[in-house]
Design an enzyme around this catalytic site. Structure first.
Site, PDB file in Angstrom:
ATOM      1  N   TYR A  28     -15.090  37.193  10.736  1.00  0.00           N
ATOM      2  CA  TYR A  28     -16.591  37.164  11.429  1.00  0.00           C
ATOM      3  C   TYR A  28     -16.489  36.599  12.642  1.00  0.00           C
ATOM      4  O   TYR A  28     -17.446  36.917  13.587  1.00  0.00           O
ATOM      5  CB  TYR A  28     -17.591  36.481  10.701  1.00  0.00           C
ATOM      6  CG  TYR A  28     -18.417  37.413   9.701  1.00  0.00           C
ATOM      7  CD1 TYR A  28     -19.176  38.330  10.285  1.00  0.00           C
ATOM      8  CD2 TYR A  28     -18.136  37.367   8.176  1.00  0.00           C
ATOM      9  CE1 TYR A  28     -20.099  39.024   9.284  1.00  0.00           C
ATOM     10  CE2 TYR A  28     -19.086  38.290   7.452  1.00  0.00           C
ATOM     11  CZ  TYR A  28     -19.707  39.182   7.983  1.00  0.00           C
ATOM     12  OH  TYR A  28     -20.385  40.084   7.116  1.00  0.00           O
ATOM     13  N   GLU A  36      -4.954  29.260 -19.689  1.00  0.00           N
ATOM     14  CA  GLU A  36      -5.650  30.363 -19.050  1.00  0.00           C
ATOM     15  C   GLU A  36      -7.147  30.207 -18.820  1.00  0.00           C
ATOM     16  O   GLU A  36      -7.611  30.715 -17.917  1.00  0.00           O
ATOM     17  CB  GLU A  36      -5.253  31.749 -20.029  1.00  0.00           C
ATOM     18  CG  GLU A  36      -5.895  32.831 -19.436  1.00  0.00           C
ATOM     19  CD  GLU A  36      -5.580  34.124 -20.432  1.00  0.00           C
ATOM     20  OE1 GLU A  36      -4.631  34.136 -21.225  1.00  0.00           O
ATOM     21  OE2 GLU A  36      -6.513  35.001 -20.207  1.00  0.00           O
ATOM     22  N   ASP A  48      -4.034  33.484 -23.916  1.00  0.00           N
ATOM     23  CA  ASP A  48      -4.179  34.594 -24.907  1.00  0.00           C
ATOM     24  C   ASP A  48      -2.863  35.234 -25.264  1.00  0.00           C
ATOM     25  O   ASP A  48      -1.945  35.714 -24.355  1.00  0.00           O
ATOM     26  CB  ASP A  48      -5.331  35.586 -24.524  1.00  0.00           C
ATOM     27  CG  ASP A  48      -6.708  34.910 -24.388  1.00  0.00           C
ATOM     28  OD1 ASP A  48      -6.641  33.699 -24.730  1.00  0.00           O
ATOM     29  OD2 ASP A  48      -7.420  35.600 -23.710  1.00  0.00           O
TER      30      ASP A  48
END
Lengths: 420, 420
Positions: free
Chosen positions: B163, B249, B301
Site C-alpha cells: 500500500y 495441530e 490428527d
C-alpha cells in the site's frame, strides 16, 4: 482524486508534513476522548437487560435471556432439571423436558434494547414420542456431560463434546443445537456450561487481569500481545488506567499500534479478533466494557464487511440471540476508516478499490438494518460509500508512510473527536 | 471395532481404568523423554546448512541460502547493493541488478540436508530494457522502503508494503515476489528485512523470554497462552527447563493441555499454530529448537492433512526454499495420533471417519515424498492409514473422557517412548 496530495511526490510530502503538524500534544489530543470516557463512566449502560425495561409494557416472563452462572450454580440448575423430570415421571406424565423454542418466529427486535430478544415460549420434549425420543436422549446425555464438566471445573470445545458420544450424537450439528437448547433451558450462557469457543483474538495495552490465577500485564506483552482466553470465567481482577478501548479489525493494524506502543502515549486497550469476531473476543470485549465502563472506538476497513464486523460486535448473531445480552457490546463508536475519510485524508485514488456487485448488495442490505438506521451519521456514511462505489482498507493509510496510522491519522481523529 | 472397549458401557469404563492405571509416576513416564532430550542436546543439529557439507562435493558458491541479519547489517547490504548499481552505471554498463533465479528448475533436493536448496544462479535485471524496466524500478523502490524500515527499526506486513506505492506495484503479488527476490539477493531472511507475517500461533509452558524488552513467562499465561510474536528478532533471552517441545495441530487440544497445566507434571513447551502453520510460528519453533536444543514431539490428527502440516514444519514450502534453513525444523518426532494408535488405543468405530477420495489421493502423493520415504516407520504408518481407509482427529480421544488426552494417552505415549 481530490485535495493537495494529488500532483507530485513533493506535494504528497508537504501534505503529510502539514497533517503531522496538526497533531497536538497528548493532553490536547485526548480532550474529547476524556469527555467521552467521563460520559461512559456516568452512563455506564443504556437499558440493556429486560429488567431495565418498563415492566407494564414488558411484563416479566415474556422474554427469555440467559446470564453468566458459576459452576456451582450450573450444577444446581442441572440437578433441578433432572429432579423436575423425575417428578413428572412420578406424577405419571412420563419423562419430558420443557425446552425453549429458539426459532426465528420467537426472535423479536426490542427497540429500547436495540437488539434481538427471544420470546418466552417452551415446547415439551417427551422421551415417549418417536419424534422427540432421540432429542430427549441427547438432551439427557449432554446434561450429564455438562454436570461432569462443571463438577471437574474443566472446559472443552463443542468438538470435544461431540466426540464423547459420536454413536449417540451422529453429527456435531446435533450436539451443538442441543447444547444451545440447554443453555437456554438452564438460563445460563454457553460459556457457563464450560463449553467454550476456540479463541483467536489478542489484546495489548493498559490492562491487567488475572487469568486462572496468573497475573497478566498487557502493557508488557511485546508486539504479539496476549491471546484472549477462551474461558472468560477464568478472567478476574480486571483493572486499567485506559481512557478508551480501541477495537481493530485487522491484525496488521494491531501490530503497527502494538509495536509503536500507541497505548503509552494515548492510554488505551487495543483488541483485535483478526477479522470476523469469535465468541471469546466478543465476551472479552463485553466484560471489559462492563467492568471498566470505557468507551469503545472501532477501526475497521471502509467497506460493507467492516460494518458487518461491527454489527456482530454490537448486535450478535441470530443463532445465539438468547445470549445477546452477554455477547454484544452496544454503543461502539465508528472512528474510522469511514467513507468520508477517503477524501478528508486524501487517500490516493490507486489505494481505493471499486466495490464489487456483492459489496453493493451487502451495503444496500445493511442500509435496511436497524443498527445502522438508528444512527443517521452511519446512514450518511454508508450512503456515501454506496454512491461513490469506493472502498478502502485500513492499510491504505500506509501510502503516507508506515507510521501515518499511529502517528497522524489516529491522533488527529481523536483530537477532533471524530467518531460517530 | 477391535479390543476390549467394544461391547458395553461397563467394559469401556474398565478399559479406561486399566489404561489409566498403566500411567506411572512422572519420573518413570519421562525416562525415555529424558534420553531423547539428552541425545538432542548432544547432537543438536544434523548437517543442516551448506557450510556443514563436504566442500569438494558441494563447493561454496554452488548454492544460495539466506541468514538472519540484524537491522544494521541489512542497512549495509542495501547500501552496498545501491553502491554496486552506481558503479555499474559509472562503468558505462547501465543501471542493473543481479537477481538470483528462484524458479523451480533451480531448486534441488539435497539428501544430506534432507530439504530443498536453491542453486546459485543470477540473472541481470537492467533498467534499460522494456522487459525488466518495471521490475528494476520496483526493486529500487522496495530497496528504499526496506532501508526505511530497518533505519526506523519498525516492522510491517507485506500488505502494508504494497500500500505504500500502489500506483507502482499495481498488485500485491508483484511487491511480494520482488520482496522475496530482494531477501535472496541481499542474502538475508524476509523477516530480517523487517517485513513480517501476521501471527496466529500461541505458546504456553516451561519457557521464558524477552519480547521487545518485556519479560514473558509462559508458565503464567493462563489458558489462552501467549500469542507468538510476528517479529522473531524481538525475541531474546530464551530460557527453559523443559525436556521437550510438544507441537500440537489444533487449538482444542492446546486448550485442554493448557488448562490441565500439563507442563507442570511433564516439563514441556506447548505450541500450536491452530492448523496450517504460519511463518511466525515456524520461525519461533526453529528458534526454540536451535537455542534450547530440545526434541520436538508432534501431536496431529491421524489423516493426510496432519502429515501435510508436519511437512510444512519440517520441509517448508517451495516458494520460500531460499529460506528453508531458518524456517524449517527437521527431526520432528511423530508422537500421535498415528494410524496404529486407532486400534492400539481402541478408538471406537464411530469416532473413526472414512477417508475421502481427496484424502486417499493426498495420502498416496505423500508416500512418494522424500520426507516420508526417508523414515520407514512413517511409511508403514501411512500405508496402514491408506489400507484401512480410516482417519481420526485428536479429539476422538475425548470418547474416553475429556481428560484422557492429558492424563492417559500422552503420558502413556511418553512412558513407552512411542514416537517415530
Amino acid at each position: 482524486m481530490s485535495g493537495a496530495a494529488g500532483s507530485s511526490k513533493r506535494s504528497v510530502a508537504e501534505y503529510i508534513d502539514k497533517q503531522a503538524k496538526k497533531v497536538k500534544g497528548a493532553e490536547e489530543v485526548l480532550k474529547f476522548v476524556k469527555r467521552l470516557a467521563d460520559e461512559a463512566k456516568r452512563n455506564p449502560v443504556a437499558a440493556r437487560t429486560l429488567a431495565d425495561l418498563d415492566a407494564t409494557k414488558y411484563p416479566p416472563g415474556t422474554f427469555r435471556e440467559v446470564v453468566d452462572k458459576d459452576a456451582d450454580a450450573v450444577l444446581d440448575e442441572v440437578e433441578s432439571a433432572m429432579y423436575e423430570a423425575a417428578l413428572t415421571i412420578l406424577a405419571g406424565d412420563g419423562f419430558a423436558y420443557d425446552v425453549p423454542s429458539r426459532g426465528k418466529v420467537n426472535q423479536v427486535y426490542i427497540k429500547e434494547l436495540d437488539r434481538i430478544v427471544l420470546r418466552e415460549s417452551t415446547s415439551k420434549r417427551p422421551f415417549a414420542s418417536t419424534s422427540s425420543c432421540r432429542k430427549a436422549a441427547v438432551t439427557t446425555r449432554i446434561l450429564g456431560l455438562v454436570h461432569e464438566l462443571c463438577a471437574k471445573r474443566i472446559h472443552v470445545t463443542k468438538r470435544d463434546l461431540f466426540y464423547t458420544d459420536v454413536k449417540l450424537f451422529e453429527d456435531q450439528s446435533q450436539s451443538d443445537t442441543i447444547l444451545d437448547d440447554l443453555a437456554c433451558m438452564l438460563g445460563c450462557t454457553r460459556t457457563s456450561l464450560h463449553v467454550v469457543a476456540s479463541e483467536k483474538g489478542v489484546v495489548v495495552g493498559r490492562l491487567s487481569f488475572r487469568e486462572d490465577g496468573d497475573p497478566i500485564d498487557c502493557r508488557r506483552m511485546g508486539v504479539g500481545g496476549k491471546a484472549i482466553p477462551p474461558n472468560i470465567d477464568k478472567v478476574s481482577n480486571i483493572s486499567s488506567d485506559a481512557l478508551f478501548i480501541l477495537l481493530v479489525e485487522k491484525d496488521a493494524a494491531f501490530m503497527r499500534l502494538a509495536e509503536d506502543r500507541f497505548y503509552n502515549t494515548y492510554p488505551c486497550i487495543i483488541i483485535t479478533a483478526k477479522g470476523q469476531p469469535d465468541v471469546a473476543t466478543r465476551l472479552f470485549l463485553r466484560k471489559l466494557k462492563d467492568t471498566l465502563k470505557l468507551p469503545v472506538l472501532a477501526l475497521v476497513d471502509s467497506d460493507p464487511y467492516g460494518l458487518k464486523i461491527l454489527s456482530v460486535y454490537m448486535k450478535g448473531s441470530m443463532n445465539m440471540s438468547y445470549d445477546a445480552a452477554n455477547l454484544t457490546t452496544p454503543d461502539i463508536k465508528w472512528l474510522g476508516v469511514r467513507p468520508s475519510d477517503l477524501d478528508r485524508f486524501n487517500i490516493p485514488a490507486q489505494c481505493r478499490l471499486p466495490m464489487t456487485d456483492e459489496d453493493m448488495r451487502t451495503g444496500r442490505k445493511l442500509l435496511e438494518e436497524d443498527f445502522i438506521r438508528s444512527n443517521p451519521d452511519w446512514v450518511a456514511e454508508l450512503e456515501l460509500m454506496l454512491s461513490t462505489g469506493e472502498k478502502a482498507e485500513i492499510q491504505a493509510l500506509s501510502s503516507f508512510g508506515f507510521q501515518y496510522l499511529s502517528q497522524v491519522y489516529l491522533p488527529l481523529k481523536l483530537q477532533e473527536g471524530d467518531w460517530i
